[in-house]
Write a protein that holds these residues in place. Structure first.
Motif, PDB file in Angstrom:
ATOM      1  N   ALA A  51      -2.737  -3.282   1.356  1.00 17.79           N
ATOM      2  CA  ALA A  51      -3.993  -3.687   0.713  1.00 17.79           C
ATOM      3  C   ALA A  51      -4.010  -5.187   0.453  1.00 17.79           C
ATOM      4  N   VAL A  52      -3.256  -5.925   1.245  1.00 15.76           N
ATOM      5  CA  VAL A  52      -3.164  -7.372   1.028  1.00 15.76           C
ATOM      6  C   VAL A  52      -4.536  -8.028   1.127  1.00 15.76           C
ATOM      7  N   GLN A  53      -5.361  -7.589   2.069  1.00 14.90           N
ATOM      8  CA  GLN A  53      -6.663  -8.222   2.234  1.00 14.90           C
ATOM      9  C   GLN A  53      -7.686  -7.761   1.203  1.00 14.90           C
ATOM     10  N   THR A  54      -7.528  -6.561   0.672  1.00 12.89           N
ATOM     11  CA  THR A  54      -8.591  -6.013  -0.184  1.00 12.89           C
ATOM     12  C   THR A  54      -8.315  -6.191  -1.670  1.00 12.89           C
TER      13      THR A  54
ATOM     14  N   VAL B 201       0.452  -5.504  -2.072  1.00 12.92           N
ATOM     15  CA  VAL B 201      -0.498  -6.600  -2.311  1.00 12.92           C
ATOM     16  C   VAL B 201       0.266  -7.923  -2.318  1.00 12.92           C
ATOM     17  N   SER B 202      -0.482  -9.016  -2.133  1.00 14.30           N
ATOM     18  CA  SER B 202       0.097 -10.362  -2.104  1.00 14.30           C
ATOM     19  C   SER B 202      -0.759 -11.259  -2.991  1.00 14.30           C
ATOM     20  N   ALA B 203      -0.118 -11.925  -3.953  1.00 17.83           N
ATOM     21  CA  ALA B 203      -0.851 -12.648  -4.994  1.00 17.83           C
ATOM     22  C   ALA B 203      -1.754 -13.750  -4.449  1.00 17.83           C
ATOM     23  N   HIS B 204      -1.277 -14.472  -3.428  1.00 22.79           N
ATOM     24  CA  HIS B 204      -2.024 -15.665  -3.000  1.00 22.79           C
ATOM     25  C   HIS B 204      -3.307 -15.326  -2.261  1.00 22.79           C
ATOM     26  N   LYS B 205      -3.539 -14.052  -2.006  1.00 21.45           N
ATOM     27  CA  LYS B 205      -4.786 -13.678  -1.344  1.00 21.45           C
ATOM     28  C   LYS B 205      -5.905 -13.462  -2.358  1.00 21.45           C
ATOM     29  N   PHE B 206      -5.575 -13.445  -3.646  1.00 20.03           N
ATOM     30  CA  PHE B 206      -6.625 -13.253  -4.652  1.00 20.03           C
ATOM     31  C   PHE B 206      -6.480 -14.220  -5.826  1.00 20.03           C
TER      32      PHE B 206
ATOM     33  N   GLU C  38      -2.349  -3.348  12.711  1.00 17.89           N
ATOM     34  CA  GLU C  38      -1.673  -3.747  11.467  1.00 17.89           C
ATOM     35  C   GLU C  38      -1.231  -5.209  11.538  1.00 17.89           C
ATOM     36  N   HIS C  39      -0.974  -5.749  10.361  1.00 20.98           N
ATOM     37  CA  HIS C  39      -0.418  -7.095  10.240  1.00 20.98           C
ATOM     38  C   HIS C  39       0.997  -7.108  10.825  1.00 20.98           C
ATOM     39  N   ALA C  40       1.429  -8.292  11.244  1.00 23.71           N
ATOM     40  CA  ALA C  40       2.770  -8.462  11.815  1.00 23.71           C
ATOM     41  C   ALA C  40       3.870  -7.940  10.889  1.00 23.71           C
TER      42      ALA C  40
ATOM     43  N   ALA D  58       9.987 -13.596   7.072  1.00 18.79           N
ATOM     44  CA  ALA D  58       8.537 -13.560   7.233  1.00 18.79           C
ATOM     45  C   ALA D  58       7.837 -13.635   5.884  1.00 18.79           C
ATOM     46  N   GLY D  59       6.590 -14.065   5.925  1.00 18.69           N
ATOM     47  CA  GLY D  59       5.774 -14.116   4.716  1.00 18.69           C
ATOM     48  C   GLY D  59       5.302 -15.528   4.454  1.00 18.69           C
ATOM     49  N   THR D  60       4.093 -15.640   3.916  1.00 18.25           N
ATOM     50  CA  THR D  60       3.557 -16.950   3.571  1.00 18.25           C
ATOM     51  C   THR D  60       4.534 -17.648   2.631  1.00 18.25           C
ATOM     52  N   GLU D  61       4.854 -18.882   2.936  1.00 21.53           N
ATOM     53  CA  GLU D  61       5.858 -19.618   2.169  1.00 21.53           C
ATOM     54  C   GLU D  61       5.408 -19.864   0.729  1.00 21.53           C
TER      55      GLU D  61
ATOM     56  N   VAL E 282      -1.171   2.435   7.091  1.00 20.27           N
ATOM     57  CA  VAL E 282      -2.452   1.941   7.600  1.00 20.27           C
ATOM     58  C   VAL E 282      -2.961   0.882   6.627  1.00 20.27           C
ATOM     59  N   MET E 283      -3.558  -0.150   7.154  1.00 25.93           N
ATOM     60  CA  MET E 283      -4.066  -1.204   6.281  1.00 25.93           C
ATOM     61  C   MET E 283      -5.419  -0.814   5.690  1.00 25.93           C
ATOM     62  N   HIS E 284      -5.712  -1.367   4.502  1.00 27.32           N
ATOM     63  CA  HIS E 284      -6.984  -1.050   3.849  1.00 27.32           C
ATOM     64  C   HIS E 284      -8.129  -1.748   4.574  1.00 27.32           C
TER      65      HIS E 284
ATOM     66  N   GLY F 169       8.854 -10.926  -3.368  1.00 29.75           N
ATOM     67  CA  GLY F 169       8.627 -12.305  -2.972  1.00 29.75           C
ATOM     68  C   GLY F 169       7.540 -12.428  -1.924  1.00 29.75           C
ATOM     69  N   GLY F 170       6.429 -11.697  -2.094  1.00 33.38           N
ATOM     70  CA  GLY F 170       5.291 -11.822  -1.190  1.00 33.38           C
ATOM     71  C   GLY F 170       4.831 -10.492  -0.617  1.00 33.38           C
ATOM     72  N   GLY F 171       3.703 -10.552   0.082  1.00 34.15           N
ATOM     73  CA  GLY F 171       3.125  -9.349   0.684  1.00 34.15           C
ATOM     74  C   GLY F 171       4.007  -8.796   1.789  1.00 34.15           C
ATOM     75  N   SER F 172       4.541  -9.667   2.610  1.00 35.30           N
ATOM     76  CA  SER F 172       5.389  -9.200   3.711  1.00 35.30           C
ATOM     77  C   SER F 172       6.614  -8.473   3.171  1.00 35.30           C
ATOM     78  N   GLU F 173       7.179  -9.002   2.089  1.00 34.81           N
ATOM     79  CA  GLU F 173       8.345  -8.331   1.516  1.00 34.81           C
ATOM     80  C   GLU F 173       7.966  -6.965   0.954  1.00 34.81           C
ATOM     81  N   ALA F 174       6.816  -6.878   0.292  1.00 37.16           N
ATOM     82  CA  ALA F 174       6.367  -5.597  -0.256  1.00 37.16           C
ATOM     83  C   ALA F 174       6.226  -4.571   0.871  1.00 37.16           C
ATOM     84  N   ILE F 175       5.647  -5.012   1.972  1.00 36.37           N
ATOM     85  CA  ILE F 175       5.431  -4.121   3.122  1.00 36.37           C
ATOM     86  C   ILE F 175       6.761  -3.688   3.733  1.00 36.37           C
ATOM     87  N   ASN F 176       7.655  -4.655   3.923  1.00 32.81           N
ATOM     88  CA  ASN F 176       8.962  -4.316   4.482  1.00 32.81           C
ATOM     89  C   ASN F 176       9.728  -3.374   3.556  1.00 32.81           C
TER      90      ASN F 176
END
Ligand SMILES: Cc1ncc(COP(=O)(O)O)c(C=O)c1O
Ligand SMILES: Cc1ncc(COP(=O)(O)O)c(C=O)c1O
Ligand code: FES
Ligand code: FES
Lengths: 133, 392, 392, 133
Positions: free
Chosen positions: B185-188, B204-209, B107-109, C241-244, B154-156, B78-85
């Protein structure tokens, strides 16, 4: 931008009376120690009335808007009227401020009071002093 | 609630905040519609369910191409933060909270928050500072690694500065030391190639691309021990329970296909570099500005300090003039403390507070960037003037 | 991938699997589109971001009305399972994994899975069996509660049988004993009133009442101590956490408004009861069938055993004849072990395996139910004939 | 329904030769102990050839389909040909089976072999015996 009242938006995007009054009778300089925002007022006073006033400000959008607004409100007013301005009145004049913008009104009221006090005491601020907000 | 009906920004708006989130790509909007029409539950055995299942499988294949892994190595979240957690907490939970985590101060929060949560479970955490350049020195990672290091995260590329991190070198070092690697790799994703990354776990997080908000994915290698954050019906190979976000997953896959194709196109890459150059050339009219990271950096992300103005004030003024930028990361908008990333790089607090981030995406035009630079120059001058500073 | 463009089932299909998931309501599809058009990140300070933030706030108010709580008592999650895991694991994590959890054998896998995860952290768990009627006796809960019981988790209605649980009485008992209560209202939200529930924590899932898959919400009371499952940018008051998922959240709110209005309408409730009666009257043509729960039951959920056929085989045959039903819960489709719910009720394994669930929703018509009953009767007869049994 | 081949769908929805042969020469009954599925075949055999055959089955969709298919395949065949049927051939005749359906082919091959064996040994099954799948 729903975060700001139309009045704040107006003064923020189109500030009035920025700069310094050339032969100022008085200058007042107040800063908020927490956020670091600062307002400098310079004014010409004649017969107890503010005949000219300008601001310089560094800070958040609302602080710049309120500084500009303040100069419009104060110009032509008697010093006792300026002394009577308080934060609540500034919030009102600004068309409302959100809770996190509210301390901007304290900064503005403080610098207005300081202007009056400095004039009466014949002193001027060179460095910002802290506001009570 | 807005009543705008078409997707995407209004044409008068110059949206330069793609690092925060992107407009949904038309292909993704179409896929979202297909997903909505698939009314079955992918876990249902009837044909409505099976149609949804097949669509999710197809999407999984597309996202596997983005991530460079086998189909069954993709876990939708359910998002990039969830993938990271899931990557961090899932790995340490599976190891019964033993071992050591190495990560970085930039790193991101989501990573720092998950690392903090891991620490409350007893995991030892080392947080490595970056160089003043905004890059993490692989040698610092090497020094931080201990015999019990289980994971290096480490973030990309950094979301605030765009600094591209030496993740391949860090992966080599970590692997040589027997540690696993997670790359945020959320930003890249969709901008730089991430399929070749040799990291074990990739988020990765869909809404960033060009996908929709609230959908992410984690690359999980076969045999990796990972405990779910969300327990239940056994979806996503048991790594993430819950009925799948079918429309969101389909939209993510469609966006990934478009973005992967575009990012592999040298013309697109050159265009993004050109946008960066045009923006910086425009801003160079102003005295005293500082570009926080300008080498080993994503073309798309331009972080600039404008001494003599507050970054949030400048961002507000640009907003009122139709240019949407951000101060650092979206999550930090409105908070008063200066960016943890810039602070970690040794940027003084006042310079950090005077920073604005411009970020580009697939919809960004040269004209938009040129106009944004002009409006910024004018706005900075106006604000400096209000302050009685030399506006130049 | 299907190329169907409109939302919802094809007209020749009789979809009686609303307990697994529902077609997206037209109002929710429209809201989804509005959400997609809101391209800003709700955490961004610029106007695109603020527009998204305001839309999410509006949706939060609507979902608060569904849940019967203050706006800031709504935590949006990535689905029902996540809401449930957050309720259970978040509560026990905040209590440093001390204390005792009471739940029941008929809970959804998300509750049982989260309870299992809590147990690995040291939480003591008591799992109470239901009565043969499919209902949990509040007295059994009372007996299970200990001085250190922190939380009691009971579902509002069971997803497989439709049995409505005495959650108000259980809440009284738990509260009197100083324990908190979580109610899994995933099956009842939008069908039965859930706003009046006096439970502390209440979980719902959007796709069960006309929203999209992958969005859920948890009612969290002010002052409740809850640790996030997903750490990071501080969204959702720090609980998630995470973009809504802006489009999904808007769609959930729109679906909630429609469903709450409908479910408060006596005509709608009477229609659902009528559908149930018509289905059962149709199926009564067959010998030996058994309705697992037929009192204190949701009108929408009809669980029936057809001795002499395998439930999955019957579901397959109905599917090929255009009627979509399920064997127990969607998550269990394809698994060979008989339903844990029916087993807990004392239903013999062969009877459990011969069970099919019909479930109704807002789009279900009387004609569909009558046809489904006829097709079912005919299919059961055919299968019994293949088995050489008396087909009656 | 993508989970089933067209052949399986055909035989499942439209089973051939269900029931029992009236004066059967032989009956064979096999069950899978894990899933509980069962197939009963009754057949008339003349001159080493299966002249008539019927099935009864209880089980999953694929098992019913394969039982029906088996009767069509076996009818008219020599017992040696029937004995040569193996699970792979059943998968092929069924137009493919998914991995979790594959043990159905074992059930079908087993019951076919059992039919031949029982005929040769002159015995009949009354209770299902286990298949080797
Ligand atoms: C009673 C119950 N609880 C929880 C869930 C989980 O919801 P979701 O699949 O949306 O995560 C479901 C449905 O799957 C359910 O029926
Ligand atoms: C580098 C980085 N990691 C993680 C995230 C979190 O992604 P999401 O907000 O989709 O959960 C973001 C963006 O918010 C990000 O920029
Ligand atoms: S932020 Fe404090 S006065 Fe502006
Ligand atoms: S499930 Fe075993 S043969 Fe059908």
């Amino acid at each position: 931008m729903g975060r700001f009242s139309p009045t704040v938006v107006d003064h923020f995007t189109n500030p009035r009376n920025s700069g310094q009054v050339a032969d100022a009778s008085v200058r007042a300089f107040v800063g908020n120690p927490v956020c670091g925002d600062q307002i400098l007022l310079t004014a010409a006073v004649a017969d107890g009335v503010v005949t000219d006033i300008r601001f310089q400000a560094f800070g958040c959008s609302a602080s710049l808007a309120v500084a500009s607004l303040l100069t419009e409100v104060v110009k032509g007013k008697g010093l006792d009227e300026v002394a009577a301005l308080d934060a609540d009145r500034v919030v009102e004049l600004a068309g409302g401020l959100t809770p996190d913008q509210r301390h901007v009104a304290g900064l503005a009221a403080d610098v207005a009071h300081r202007l009056v006090d400095n004039f009466h005491q014949g002193v001027n601020d060179d460095d910002p002093i802290s506001c009570g907000a | 609630m807005t009543t705008r009906s078409a997707a995407g920004p209004d044409p008068a708006e110059i949206y330069l905040d793609h690092a925060a989130t992107t407009p949904v790509a038309p292909e993704a909007v179409a896929a979202l519609g297909r997903g909505v029409a698939l009314h079955g539950n992918p876990s249902s055995r009837h044909s409505a369910g099976q149609a949804a299942r097949e669509a999710v499988d197809g999407a999984r294949a597309a996202v596997a191409r983005l991530l460079g892994c086998a189909h069954d190595g993709v876990v939708f979240t359910g998002g990039g933060s969830e993938a990271i957690n899931l990557a961090l907490l899932g790995t340490f939970a599976a190891a019964e909270w033993r071992g050591h985590l190495v990560t970085t101060r930039i790193e991101h929060a989501a990573v720092l928050g998950a690392a903090g949560a891991a620490a409350t479970h007893g995991v030892a955490v080392t947080v490595v500072p970056p160089d003043p350049s905004g890059h993490v020195d692989p040698e610092r990672i090497a020094e931080a690694i201990r015999p019990d290091t289980l994971l290096v995260s480490v973030m990309h590329a950094n979301n605030e500065t765009g600094a591209i991190q030496p993740v391949e070198r860090i992966t080599e070092i970590a692997h040589a030391a027997g540690a696993l690697v997670h790359v945020d790799a959320v930003q890249t994703a969709g901008k730089l190639p991430i399929a070749p990354l040799r990291a074990d776990l990739v988020s990765v997080s869909a809404h960033k691309f060009g996908g929709v908000k609230g959908v992410g994915a984690l690359r999980v290698p076969a045999g990796h021990e990972l405990t779910a954050l969300i327990h239940g019906g056994g979806q996503e190979s048991g790594y993430r329970a819950g009925t799948e976000n079918v429309p969101g997953i389909l939209a993510m896959a469609a966006a990934a296909e478009v973005a992967v194709t575009a990012s592999a196109d040298p013309v697109v890459r050159a265009h993004r570099e050109h946008l960066r150059a045009r923006l910086l050339a425009g801003l160079a009219e102003l005295d005293g500005i500082r570009v926080h990271v300008d080498s080993r950096v994503m073309a798309e992300t331009v972080s600039v300090a404008f001494p003599g103005v507050r970054g949030d004030t400048l961002a507000d003024l640009l907003d009122l003039r139709g240019v949407h930028v951000s101060t650092g990361s979206a999550c930090h908008a409105g908070s008063e403390s200066p960016s943890h990333v810039l602070t970690a790089m040794g940027v003084p607090a006042d310079l950090a507070r005077s920073t604005v981030r411009f970020s580009f995406g697939s919809t960004t035009t040269e004209q938009a960037v040129v106009t944004a630079a002009e409006v910024t120059v004018d706005s900075v001058r106006g604000l400096r003037r209000s302050w009685g500073a030399n506006p130049a």
